[in-house]
Scaffold this motif. Sequence first.
Motif, short mmCIF file in Angstrom:
data_model
loop_
_atom_site.label_atom_id
_atom_site.label_comp_id
_atom_site.label_asym_id
_atom_site.label_seq_id
_atom_site.Cartn_x
_atom_site.Cartn_y
_atom_site.Cartn_z
N VAL A 249 5.86 3.59 0.24
CA VAL A 249 5.18 2.34 -0.15
C VAL A 249 5.68 1.25 0.77
O VAL A 249 6.89 1.09 0.96
N LEU A 250 4.74 0.50 1.37
CA LEU A 250 5.14 -0.52 2.34
C LEU A 250 4.15 -1.68 2.34
O LEU A 250 3.09 -1.60 1.70
N GLU B 172 -4.04 5.99 3.59
CA GLU B 172 -3.49 4.76 3.02
C GLU B 172 -4.23 4.50 1.72
O GLU B 172 -5.44 4.64 1.67
N TYR B 173 -3.52 4.13 0.66
CA TYR B 173 -4.19 3.83 -0.61
C TYR B 173 -3.62 2.54 -1.21
O TYR B 173 -2.46 2.19 -0.98
N SER B 174 -4.48 1.85 -1.98
CA SER B 174 -4.04 0.59 -2.58
C SER B 174 -3.27 0.87 -3.87
O SER B 174 -3.41 1.94 -4.47
N LEU B 175 -2.49 -0.11 -4.29
CA LEU B 175 -1.64 0.05 -5.47
C LEU B 175 -2.01 -1.01 -6.50
O LEU B 175 -2.30 -2.14 -6.15
N SER C 46 10.03 1.62 3.42
CA SER C 46 9.83 2.12 2.05
C SER C 46 10.51 1.21 1.06
O SER C 46 11.33 0.37 1.43
N LEU C 47 10.16 1.38 -0.23
CA LEU C 47 10.82 0.58 -1.28
C LEU C 47 12.27 1.01 -1.40
O LEU C 47 13.17 0.19 -1.45
N VAL D 39 0.85 -1.20 0.00
CA VAL D 39 0.00 0.00 0.00
C VAL D 39 0.89 1.24 0.00
O VAL D 39 2.07 1.19 0.33
N GLY D 40 0.25 2.35 -0.36
CA GLY D 40 0.92 3.64 -0.25
C GLY D 40 0.45 4.31 1.03
O GLY D 40 -0.71 4.16 1.44
N LEU D 41 1.35 5.01 1.70
CA LEU D 41 0.99 5.72 2.93
C LEU D 41 1.49 7.15 2.78
O LEU D 41 2.65 7.37 2.40
#
Length: 291
Positions: free
Chosen positions: A261-262, A284-287, A241-242, A221-223
């Motif tokens: 992103v985690l 928080e959002y989905s990827l 994070s990435l 997910v993105g935070l």
Amino acid sequence: MSNLLNLGIPKGSLENATVELFRKSGWQISISSRSYFPGVDDDELNCKLIRPQEMGKYVERGTIDAGIAGRDWVRENDSDVVEVCEMVYSKVSRRPARWVLVVTKDSTVQKPEDLHGATISTELVGFTKRYFAERNIPVNVEFSWGATEAKVVDGLCDAIVEVTETGSTIKANGLRIVCDLMESVPVLIANKAAWADPWKRQKIETIATLLKASLAAEGMVGLKMNAPNDKVEAITEILPSLNRPTVSHLYKSEWVSIESVLHEKEVRRIVPQLLALGAQGIIEYSLNKVL
Ligand SMILES: Nc1ncnc2c1ncn2[C@@H]1O[C@H](COP(=O)(O)OP(=O)(O)OP(=O)(O)O)[C@@H](O)[C@H]1O
Ligand SMILES: O=P(O)(O)OC[C@H]1O[C@H](OP(=O)(O)OP(=O)(O)O)[C@H](O)[C@@H]1O
Ligand SMILES: [Mg+2]
């Protein structure tokens, strides 16, 4: 006709999961009942449904340019193809399929060596013969057309070598796993001449990249959050994070926006710590894809 890629979609256990993966990756594949030629919303693709057991053969011959099949069957057929990439998914989960040695619960067999002189039933004859030959265990390996678990229950053989994912079929038949013999995941394979053709290779690589990106995005997910300037160091210190989190300035403000992103599972651990450090407006959002 050169800008057309013939692509094999595995019919059977991997069919639905493969079509769903293509959907997430940006291709809508529609399979109508009884037709072996699925439609696809890409003029550069021509899809065919092919049994994974035969995918390697048709890709090797160039009947199709590329296809997806379990690595187990590509190896079993010793197909002379290019393995472009592997993808970790099965019929219902995101784990490899396992080929296991299975006996009835009351069998005395505890290890492969105990099967000296026994009859083993399996769909994967070549691999099974090699496995026992390499260990100098003489066995009689018989080809099974399917419903293999029933054969060991019925006493038609002493053991079976079968593929399992959830383990429910083995459990439902009152069977016991002696040991794991091999894992298998789907692989994207390409015909050698197709791989040497620049346009086809580019198309195959694009498919590989996007399929893998969709799988990589699962569970990620993105935070994003706002924080006062003086908390940036402490927050970025603990934020997974990435690579490194992104920090950007908020317009006419002493605050910054921090984005990362985690793994979704890490969010529940990290959010209380972020709040304690003064982060606000956390979203928080989905990827869809991670490349
Ligand atoms: N849960 C699963 N059960 C069986 N095969 C699986 C599973 N998950 C992944 N696979 C993979 O799917 C391929 C087998 O495909 P498929 O199920 O079409 O063969 P089959 O069992 O002979 O056919 P059928 O669906 O007609 O029983 C293998 O590469 C295997 O590793
Ligand atoms: O561990 P599980 O999640 O239960 O999955 C494994 C089972 O699924 C497959 O059977 P399939 O449906 O292909 O039937 P078949 O035996 O006729 O090939 C495989 O041959 C096992 O029997
Ligand atoms: Mg089967």
